[in-house]
Design an enzyme around this catalytic site. Sequence first.
Site, PDB file in Angstrom:
ATOM      1  N   HIS A 473      -3.233   8.677   3.450  1.00 48.00           N
ATOM      2  CA  HIS A 473      -4.191   8.173   4.547  1.00 48.00           C
ATOM      3  C   HIS A 473      -5.168   7.822   3.906  1.00 48.00           C
ATOM      4  CE1 HIS A 473      -5.934   8.055   8.829  1.00 48.00           C
ATOM      5  NE2 HIS A 473      -7.168   8.248   7.973  1.00 48.00           N
ATOM      6  N   GLU A 474      -5.788   8.851   3.191  1.00 50.57           N
ATOM      7  CA  GLU A 474      -7.349   8.776   2.821  1.00 50.57           C
ATOM      8  C   GLU A 474      -7.056   7.625   1.462  1.00 50.57           C
ATOM      9  OE1 GLU A 474      -9.414   9.829   4.172  1.00 50.57           O
ATOM     10  OE2 GLU A 474      -8.509  11.353   5.387  1.00 50.57           O
ATOM     11  N   HIS A 477      -7.587   4.230   2.987  1.00 49.70           N
ATOM     12  CA  HIS A 477      -9.051   3.996   3.145  1.00 49.70           C
ATOM     13  C   HIS A 477      -9.647   3.596   1.757  1.00 49.70           C
ATOM     14  CE1 HIS A 477      -9.834   5.083   7.558  1.00 49.70           C
ATOM     15  NE2 HIS A 477      -9.433   6.307   7.148  1.00 49.70           N
ATOM     16  N   HIS A 480      -9.124   0.174   0.743  1.00 50.64           N
ATOM     17  CA  HIS A 480     -10.037  -0.756   1.576  1.00 50.64           C
ATOM     18  C   HIS A 480     -11.400  -0.923   1.009  1.00 50.64           C
ATOM     19  CE1 HIS A 480     -11.070  -2.018   6.012  1.00 50.64           C
ATOM     20  NE2 HIS A 480     -10.898  -2.776   5.297  1.00 50.64           N
TER      21      HIS A 480
HETATM   22 ZN   LIG Z   1      -8.981   7.871   8.788  1.00 45.11          ZN
END
Ligand SMILES: [Zn+2]
Length: 686
Positions: A473-474, A477, A480
């Site tokens: 998940h991290e 990010h 991104h």
């Molecule tokens: Zn998040």
Amino acid sequence: MTELPFLDTAFEIRWSILTASSVEASINQALLDAEKAITQIASQSPEFVTYKTTLLALEEALEPLGLAWGKVSHLQSVSDSPELRKAYNAVLPQVSAFYAKIRLNPALWSRIKQVAQSDEAKNLQGIHLRFLNETLADFKEAGADLPETSRIRLESLQTELAELTQKYSEHVLDATNAFELIVEDESRLKGLPEHAKRAALESAIAKNKATKEKPAWRFTLHAPSMEPFMTYLEDDALRETLWRASAEVGAVAPYDNAPLIAKILSLRAEKAALLGKLHFADLVLERRMAKKGAAALTFVEDIGKRAEKAFKEECATLEAFKAAYKKTPLAPLAPWEIAFYSEKLRQSNYAFDEEALRPYFEVNQVISGLFTLATRVFGLTITERKDVEVWHPEVKFYEIRNQAKVHVGSFYADWHPRESKRGGAWMNYLITGGPKAEGSRLPHLGLICGNLTAPSSDAPALLTHREVETIFHEFGHLLHHLLGEVEIKSLNGVNVAWDFVELPSQIMENWCWEKESLDLFARHYQSNEVIPDDLFKKMMAAKQFRSASMTMRQVALAKMDLILHISTSEFSTLSDVEPLLRSKVEKHLIPTKPPAPTVIKRFTHVFADPVGYAAGYYSYKWAEVLDADAFTRFKKEGIFNPKTGADFVRTILSKGNAEDPAKLFRDFMGRDPDIQALLTRAGLST
Ligand SMILES: [Zn+2]
């Protein structure tokens, strides 16, 4: 620069010279410089005002302070110390005041409006047009366009909201801390996992309620203590005691939040009205994908409807299970029985113990598998560098290169708990690079942090599956930010609408549920074997266990949040919103006897901050729709398909806030989001 080390702009940050004692001087200097630059922009003579001397100049004026403050707040998250905290708090008020003031500077606003109305603006294109429009919206949202009296009122509303929401959150925290349950009879702790029992004993000793010779066990309303207690403890009466205490958090004097809720709601409604919006939900959502409160509510109601049948079945199954287990007549469960019997049912259905997966998730193995995945799907090469300074010896530093071998960015990874580090897992960035107007490109610098299971004396760090998902998940990010190709730095990466920002992160979690990708990184740390098929099957089956009930819980929370901020006048005059509010979401709640109150008096997501998640709780489900839907392309075209990966980079990851997120999604999928993929993933499609 050594006397003002936080202002050093070197890409490879020299953490060793960033001392607490140099924070104040560095930040004060950065504040002075930024203020000076803004004064210069705001006092330009009108004939010289251009997009470059105003908007681009403002962006540039804010950068040095942003860089310096970013490092200070980062250090506060990972290397807290009394000295650093003191220095941080000493400059925090000036920094907050500085940022709050920018958009209420009338001279600056008039220069920006002049640009917006100029011929030059009519010719702006692409990222520059987007930047102009976003800046105008930012200023308007802050009240820049209001007449003076309204602007003053808006400022005082903000102050009042900050105070009331702070009070709300203090009430929740103080009420939570005010309660403890001491158990002296060990036989009553039957069922409780060993680690929870040990923690309770240590807590009792630390609070002088027990000694090693005369043990006792202390439980609190904090999640790490309460969750295993409510899930595993056999003793019904003890679970009831703890549950009743938790239901009173924020609901009884001296920590009663009822009056605060009504007041916060009416101030938010007033703020929305001042800014020309029908209600607070429309104000908050105007620049998010949902756009309108009504649209978000329709979305949430729709999910609720689709989950309804399965939800009723799950409730009935649980009641039948308890009746059979206890050999009692069929009846609704008590609220303090739900977690307990759900867990018993889960064990009896799946015989699946999450702990069995840990040996397959050794942290270094997981991370190197993740990097292999990034190579195959996104064409990235990630290499560790050991010759770069870090803030703690456990921290690692990596460089990312794309297929053309361009150094697109670097990042730090800091995965295990320390006393000086805050809880949770997060991604952040320290430097935004990206393309420059004249054609060159600078690398980005980001970081990912967590509090994952640490290595022990006899074993490496073996993670839970949820922790593996957290890493992925991290990392989403992080990509991104690092893959951003946005010329305006403040529009790069994660600076996007709240209900869009979790798409890049949540989509990564999907690779934690595919056998093909698990086999890349899930290897037994001793035998190097992949996860056996039967264990994988159990894991997948257990994934959808009670998924309708979990969905319905999110629906109830999102719906409460939205109706309070849409139909505020129905609630803001009530001395207690609970009865009316509960009646409106009752069909989404698990029927219990006695009925359980809603969480509204301890709903810190929505009431502990002037905005926070207010009118935005639906975003959790919204983002799930986006990520489940977007992942269907990978499912169809191959989860390692580099062409699909390149498309995702081109349309989403590299774009940041350069365009409307709805358009970015359409560019990737060729159509608008479809809810079906989420329902299928949750086992709720009919
Ligand atoms: Zn998040």
